[in-house]
Design a protein around this motif. Structure first.
Motif, PDB file in Angstrom:
ATOM      1  N   ILE A   1       0.852  -1.185   0.000  1.00  0.00           N
ATOM      2  CA  ILE A   1       0.000   0.000   0.000  1.00  0.00           C
ATOM      3  C   ILE A   1       0.888   1.236   0.000  1.00  0.00           C
ATOM      4  O   ILE A   1       1.924   1.280   0.677  1.00  0.00           O
ATOM      5  CB  ILE A   1      -0.964   0.007   1.215  1.00  0.00           C
ATOM      6  N   SER A   2       0.513   2.218  -0.803  1.00  0.00           N
ATOM      7  CA  SER A   2       1.226   3.491  -0.873  1.00  0.00           C
ATOM      8  C   SER A   2       0.226   4.610  -0.597  1.00  0.00           C
ATOM      9  O   SER A   2      -0.916   4.559  -1.069  1.00  0.00           O
ATOM     10  CB  SER A   2       1.853   3.702  -2.258  1.00  0.00           C
ATOM     11  N   HIS A   3       0.671   5.593   0.146  1.00  0.00           N
ATOM     12  CA  HIS A   3      -0.207   6.723   0.453  1.00  0.00           C
ATOM     13  C   HIS A   3       0.572   8.021   0.317  1.00  0.00           C
ATOM     14  O   HIS A   3       1.710   8.144   0.758  1.00  0.00           O
ATOM     15  CB  HIS A   3      -0.768   6.621   1.874  1.00  0.00           C
ATOM     16  N   LEU A   4      -0.067   8.996  -0.326  1.00  0.00           N
ATOM     17  CA  LEU A   4       0.488  10.326  -0.501  1.00  0.00           C
ATOM     18  C   LEU A   4      -0.488  11.349   0.058  1.00  0.00           C
ATOM     19  O   LEU A   4      -1.698  11.266  -0.186  1.00  0.00           O
ATOM     20  CB  LEU A   4       0.727  10.616  -1.985  1.00  0.00           C
ATOM     21  N   GLY A   5       0.034  12.303   0.795  1.00  0.00           N
ATOM     22  CA  GLY A   5      -0.772  13.423   1.257  1.00  0.00           C
ATOM     23  C   GLY A   5       0.057  14.691   1.179  1.00  0.00           C
ATOM     24  O   GLY A   5       1.232  14.699   1.554  1.00  0.00           O
ATOM     25  N   TYR A   6      -0.506  15.758   0.648  1.00  0.00           N
ATOM     26  CA  TYR A   6       0.257  17.008   0.597  1.00  0.00           C
ATOM     27  C   TYR A   6      -0.666  18.193   0.385  1.00  0.00           C
ATOM     28  O   TYR A   6      -1.811  18.056  -0.063  1.00  0.00           O
ATOM     29  CB  TYR A   6       1.331  16.973  -0.490  1.00  0.00           C
ATOM     30  N   GLU A   7      -0.140  19.361   0.720  1.00  0.00           N
ATOM     31  CA  GLU A   7      -0.764  20.644   0.422  1.00  0.00           C
ATOM     32  C   GLU A   7       0.329  21.525  -0.190  1.00  0.00           C
ATOM     33  O   GLU A   7       1.385  21.706   0.423  1.00  0.00           O
ATOM     34  CB  GLU A   7      -1.337  21.314   1.667  1.00  0.00           C
ATOM     35  N   ILE A   8       0.054  22.043  -1.366  1.00  0.00           N
ATOM     36  CA  ILE A   8       1.022  22.861  -2.083  1.00  0.00           C
ATOM     37  C   ILE A   8       0.395  24.203  -2.424  1.00  0.00           C
ATOM     38  O   ILE A   8      -0.694  24.263  -2.998  1.00  0.00           O
ATOM     39  CB  ILE A   8       1.486  22.170  -3.379  1.00  0.00           C
ATOM     40  N   GLN A   9       1.088  25.269  -2.061  1.00  0.00           N
ATOM     41  CA  GLN A   9       0.653  26.601  -2.459  1.00  0.00           C
ATOM     42  C   GLN A   9       1.184  26.879  -3.864  1.00  0.00           C
ATOM     43  O   GLN A   9       2.357  26.622  -4.146  1.00  0.00           O
ATOM     44  CB  GLN A   9       1.179  27.643  -1.479  1.00  0.00           C
ATOM     45  N   GLN A  10       0.319  27.386  -4.735  1.00  0.00           N
ATOM     46  CA  GLN A  10       0.700  27.574  -6.131  1.00  0.00           C
ATOM     47  C   GLN A  10       0.783  29.060  -6.458  1.00  0.00           C
ATOM     48  O   GLN A  10      -0.220  29.786  -6.375  1.00  0.00           O
ATOM     49  CB  GLN A  10      -0.296  26.873  -7.037  1.00  0.00           C
ATOM     50  N   PRO A  11       1.978  29.542  -6.826  1.00  0.00           N
ATOM     51  CA  PRO A  11       2.183  30.988  -7.004  1.00  0.00           C
ATOM     52  C   PRO A  11       1.564  31.552  -8.267  1.00  0.00           C
ATOM     53  O   PRO A  11       1.497  32.771  -8.413  1.00  0.00           O
ATOM     54  CB  PRO A  11       3.703  31.113  -7.038  1.00  0.00           C
ATOM     55  N   GLY A  12       1.124  30.700  -9.209  1.00  0.00           N
ATOM     56  CA  GLY A  12       0.499  31.191 -10.428  1.00  0.00           C
ATOM     57  C   GLY A  12       1.509  31.734 -11.424  1.00  0.00           C
ATOM     58  O   GLY A  12       2.724  31.684 -11.224  1.00  0.00           O
ATOM     59  N   GLY A  13       0.974  32.265 -12.523  1.00  0.00           N
ATOM     60  CA  GLY A  13       1.830  32.712 -13.603  1.00  0.00           C
ATOM     61  C   GLY A  13       2.207  34.179 -13.523  1.00  0.00           C
ATOM     62  O   GLY A  13       1.654  34.952 -12.741  1.00  0.00           O
ATOM     63  N   LEU A  14       3.177  34.557 -14.354  1.00  0.00           N
ATOM     64  CA  LEU A  14       3.619  35.941 -14.493  1.00  0.00           C
ATOM     65  C   LEU A  14       3.384  36.403 -15.926  1.00  0.00           C
ATOM     66  O   LEU A  14       3.284  35.596 -16.851  1.00  0.00           O
ATOM     67  CB  LEU A  14       5.114  36.072 -14.178  1.00  0.00           C
ATOM     68  N   THR A  15       3.331  37.691 -16.120  1.00  0.00           N
ATOM     69  CA  THR A  15       3.354  38.242 -17.462  1.00  0.00           C
ATOM     70  C   THR A  15       4.813  38.318 -17.924  1.00  0.00           C
ATOM     71  O   THR A  15       5.754  38.230 -17.121  1.00  0.00           O
ATOM     72  CB  THR A  15       2.750  39.644 -17.495  1.00  0.00           C
ATOM     73  N   ASP A  16       5.006  38.480 -19.221  1.00  0.00           N
ATOM     74  CA  ASP A  16       6.368  38.637 -19.728  1.00  0.00           C
ATOM     75  C   ASP A  16       7.025  39.889 -19.167  1.00  0.00           C
ATOM     76  O   ASP A  16       8.232  39.907 -18.900  1.00  0.00           O
ATOM     77  CB  ASP A  16       6.346  38.673 -21.258  1.00  0.00           C
ATOM     78  N   GLU A  17       6.254  40.950 -18.964  1.00  0.00           N
ATOM     79  CA  GLU A  17       6.782  42.167 -18.373  1.00  0.00           C
ATOM     80  C   GLU A  17       7.306  41.902 -16.966  1.00  0.00           C
ATOM     81  O   GLU A  17       8.396  42.350 -16.594  1.00  0.00           O
ATOM     82  CB  GLU A  17       5.697  43.240 -18.349  1.00  0.00           C
ATOM     83  N   GLN A  18       6.540  41.172 -16.174  1.00  0.00           N
ATOM     84  CA  GLN A  18       6.986  40.850 -14.820  1.00  0.00           C
ATOM     85  C   GLN A  18       8.236  39.978 -14.831  1.00  0.00           C
ATOM     86  O   GLN A  18       9.145  40.146 -14.017  1.00  0.00           O
ATOM     87  CB  GLN A  18       5.862  40.131 -14.067  1.00  0.00           C
ATOM     88  N   PHE A  19       8.290  39.036 -15.751  1.00  0.00           N
ATOM     89  CA  PHE A  19       9.410  38.097 -15.793  1.00  0.00           C
ATOM     90  C   PHE A  19      10.704  38.784 -16.222  1.00  0.00           C
ATOM     91  O   PHE A  19      11.762  38.571 -15.616  1.00  0.00           O
ATOM     92  CB  PHE A  19       9.087  36.937 -16.744  1.00  0.00           C
ATOM     93  N   TYR A  20      10.643  39.603 -17.263  1.00  0.00           N
ATOM     94  CA  TYR A  20      11.862  40.180 -17.830  1.00  0.00           C
ATOM     95  C   TYR A  20      12.281  41.486 -17.160  1.00  0.00           C
ATOM     96  O   TYR A  20      13.471  41.826 -17.151  1.00  0.00           O
ATOM     97  CB  TYR A  20      11.691  40.403 -19.331  1.00  0.00           C
TER      98      TYR A  20
END
Length: 829
Positions: A333-352
């Motif tokens: 038996i295998s069990h996985l449990g997790y909670e992950i916060q997801q930061p979402g995407g950026l615009t190209d302006e924000q990235f560069y």
């Protein structure tokens, strides 16, 4: 000499007759059958006389793995002097020269004296990739392109499941690096989509782990790589034995309890930047006829980007019982449990032009609790025939809460304009309840003066998905699955029933040529019920979808031994990608699904040359051709009976062809130059792939005023299919120390089939630039029981991204992690 006393094992050679074995110092031919190649059989035992399972026995480039009884069999070997080697995890390679005679069978009894981990001052070889034997358990791999990655021999960041390091030597693997927690492994080959590895048939210990391979094939669960013994990859030819996917098979084989110890404890504890803390602890052993193994792994951290907190927990236990000499039973038996916060995407302006680590999402969370129970039974009728039964289930969920709308630079977290307070988040929840069973038979038989191998099997599987979406979540910022309304905006239930049967056969022609034809029949029944949305008066917009079909897959492979250590292989195999539940669910109530929507179909074909030379060089070079017909997409059309009103119509719209060259070569440089194997190892490798993936047809229709303008994206490149993916590296290993440096280079890709170059304002379409990234890692084993590991990923802190998201987990480009480091201390008792 003292060095000689440190040798890990030796070969004891005995002769045995089939009916009455007798010991001797040589191997005696059993019988003479002229016109046939030589056959080598035998057993591998530990110092206590117990069978050693999973040892790799090799004669030239012909290999076989020992079964539960320690037995192996190699057929069709060329006559003459041959070097027999035994290797594997916890085994120092040993070798013995024997003389094989055509038409005769020889039997060896190979005794291993000591395990590699028990000795000091032993150089651990760096080579971590090899090719599977032509028969691997009950799996036929003859004539197929395949790779086996042994993780114990890798220098890689296994703590964070670093895919680009783990799959570095597998040519052509592309990786989406959009999950800083390391939980999602997004890989593909040959220009296919890496999205949650859904073009692979993903398995653990040979059993399904994805949501539903024939309805929703995304792999939300992947085992922690610290607990994985080896990864098995079979390209497109794997479809005959494992089902539909164009990518083939991706199978994670977990570690097992040692056969020579009643109890063994292992722990590895790691730290890293951005608050990384990780612990892996396992316990295993063998008591009498019972072998057991279990682990607990947890890692948590803040992530490289803002709003990237994660807490991942993995638990596994298995037990194997040798009920009789021929029957072995198992449960796990295998069990996985997790909670992950997801930061979402950026615009190209924000990235560069901004801080690449910034996040415009502070309230997005994701979790997929996953439980996989399984029962196995293996029965060895004889040295030639064995039967395997695997029954497995899945109790899983996919839960997300957050703000799925486009990036808002000025207001990173949405606010309700009426109240000025944080807006309610969207709540989406899936529930999976699956059950399946596979029965496989492998037998060897004689025909027309040759020995051949037959593999056959049947499969029965049932999967049930309950999907609730567009729910009103709370206004908080933490992980919370409480629904704030009476009903979800969308509620659906999907059901899959799958029945399959396959057969493959290795026909041996002389001692050098094999031909392996096969076929597989799939029966698939998909059903969808529920409502797509709610009207203002509370009434439902219903969904009712049914799809039943039969699919016949077929193919053939061939393998020609050019020398004792090299061979040419070729394979052709039909494949298909079934209509998924996502294809059956329109994004809007006005959209229409084609009642005659078909599965995507096509084929994989490949020809290659692989092998080794003088124990210092390993290589595999192949050319491939993949055709992907009836690709599913959405096109605008006029509503039937109208010349003014249009609708989005989901149907089969195109075909793509993927062709290219894949190459892997690894050279033990110092030993190649000096032929002195007492010197340190310095292995250098190159893993390269050139892919031309283009649409040969892709229908489009756009609305211009009141007219529809039809088009065709023929000759456009397939999205996320890089022209090249190259990885180069070197590993220095001496005694207990090993260090690896690796460079990854990937070309630019397009994020959409239109091959849009300039990004849009939401950063969901546009070119994804190419990138180069360097990784360093090292390990040191000392005092027999201790291991220290460390690594520096993205050494030069390159800023790049591999994916643009159109929706979940927050639209925009998703930056890959910058420079990160980890350090681990391990102990084995």
């Amino acid at each position: 000499m003292r060095t000689t006393s440190l040798l890990l094992s030796s070969l004891l050679l005995t002769t045995s007759m089939v009916a009455a074995p007798t010991s001797a110092s040589y191997a005696l031919p059993l019988h003479d059958e002229s016109g046939r190649g030589a056959t080598l059989t035998g057993t591998v035992l530990d110092p206590a006389g117990k069978a050693v399972e999973g040892a790799l026995v090799a004669v030239g480039n012909r290999t076989a793995l020992t079964d539960a009884r320690g037995a192996f069999r190699l057929q069709g070997l060329p006559a003459g002097e041959a070097l027999v080697t035994v290797s594997g995890l916890s085994i120092r390679p040993i070798s013995q020269t024997v003389t094989l005679q055509a038409g005769q069978t020889q039997t060896l009894r190979l005794l291993i004296e000591e395990a590699v981990q028990q000795l000091d001052n032993v150089t651990v070889a760096a080579q971590s990739l090899h090719f599977a034997p032509e028969v691997d358990g009950t799996i036929i791999t003859a004539g197929k392109k395949n790779e086996v990655i042994e993780l114990d021999k890798l220098n890689a960041n296994l703590v964070m499941n670093s895919s680009r390091q783990v799959f570095a030597k597998v040519p052509g693997v592309t990786v989406w690096e959009s999950d800083g927690s390391g939980q999602q492994i997004n890989v593909a080959t040959r220009g296919l989509s890496p999205n949650r590895s859904w073009e692979f048939n993903t398995r653990q210990n040979g059993m399904d782990i994805s949501s539903d391979p024939f309805g929703y094939p995304e792999a939300y669960y992947n085992p922690p790589l610290e607990a994985v013994e080896r990864i098995q990859i079979i390209r497109g030819g794997g479809s005959l034995q494992y089902g539909s996917q164009f990518g083939g098979l991706l199978n994670y084989e977990l570690k097992r309890g040692p056969k020579d110890k009643k109890i063994q404890f292992e722990t590895s504890n790691s730290v890293g930047n951005n608050g990384l803390l990780s612990t892996y602890n396992s316990l295993g052993g063998t008591v009498g006829k019972v072998s057991y193994f279990g682990y607990y792994q947890q890692r948590l951290g803040n992530g490289w980007r803002d709003n990237s907190e994660f807490n991942v927990r993995n638990l596994h236990a298995n037990v194997q019982v040798q009920a009789t000499k021929k029957l072995r039973l198992g449960a796990e038996i295998s069990h996985l449990g997790y909670e992950i916060q997801q930061p979402g995407g950026l615009t190209d302006e924000q990235f560069y032009n901004g801080d690449v680590r910034q996040s415009s999402r502070g309230r997005n969370w994701f979790s997929t609790p996953w439980t996989i129970p399984a029962f196995t039974a293996d029965y060895q009728f004889s040295d030639r025939t064995r039967l395997s039964l695997k029954t497995f289930g899945l109790l899983g969920e996919r839960n997300s809460i957050g703000l799925p709308s486009s990036v808002n630079i000025d207001k990173p977290d949405a606010v309700n304009p009426a109240t000025g307070q944080p807006a309610n988040r969207q709540l989406d929840r899936d529930r999976y309840r699956n059950l399946g069973s596979e029965l496989r038979l492998l037998t060897e038989y004689d025909l027309l003066g040759q020995q051949h191998t037959l593999a056959a099997g049947v499969r029965v599987a049932a999967a049930n998905l309950g999907r609730r979406q567009q729910g009103l979540g709370d206004t908080g910022s933490g992980f919370n699955l409480d629904l704030q309304a009476a009903r979800y905006g969308r509620e659906l239930s999907f059901r899959t029933r799958n029945y399959a049967a396959f057969v493959e056969n290795i026909f041996r022609v002389g001692s050098r040529l094999t031909f392996t034809p096969g076929a597989r029949l799939e029966l698939i029944d998909n059903q969808g019920r529920g409502y797509l949305s709610l009207n203002p008066d509370g009434s439902e917009n219903p969904l009712r979808q049914d799809s039943r079909r039969k699919v016949l897959l077929y193919g053939a492979g061939a393998e020609l031994r050019v020398t004792d250590q090299t061979n040419v292989y070729a394979n052709y195999s039909r494949a298909f990608r079934p209509v998924t539940f996502g294809d059956l669910t329109p994004p809007a109530t006005s959209d229409v699904i084609d009642a005659n929507l078909q599965d995507a179909s096509g084929f994989n074909a490949e020809v290659g040359y692989r092998g080794s030379w003088a124990n210092v060089l390993t290589f595999d070079v192949d050319a491939f051709w993949l055709r992907y017909d009836d690709r599913i997409g959405t096109i605008r059309r006029f509503v039937p009976g109208s010349s003014t009103t249009t609708q989005q119509f989901r149907t089969n719209i195109g075909t793509s062809v993927h062709k290219g060259v894949e190459a892997y070569v690894e050279l033990d440089l110092i030993h190649a130059l000096t032929r002195n194997f007492d010197l340190p190892h310095f292995d250098v490798f190159a893993s390269m792939a050139f892919v031309d993936a283009r649409y040969t047809q892709l229908r489009t229709a756009t609305l211009s005023g009141s007219n529809l303008q039809e088009g065709d994206l023929k000759n456009n490149r397939v999205e996320y299919a890089p022209k090249y993916t190259h990885r180069f590296g070197g590993t220095f290993a001496h005694k207990g120390f090993s260090a690896t440096a690796q460079l990854t280079r990937v070309s630019a890709v397009f994020a959409d089939a239109n091959n849009t170059v300039a990004p849009n304002a939401a950063a969901t379409t546009g070119r994804v630039p190419g990138y180069s990234v360097t990784d360093l890692s090292a390990s040191y084993r000392f005092a027999k029981r201790f291991t220290v590991r460390g690594g520096l990923n993205n050494v030069f802190d390159k800023h790049y991204f591999t994916r643009r998201s159109g929706g979940y987990p927050g639209p925009g480009l998703l930056p890959a992690d910058g420079r990160t480091w980890f350090a681990s201390v391990g102990l084995k008792l």
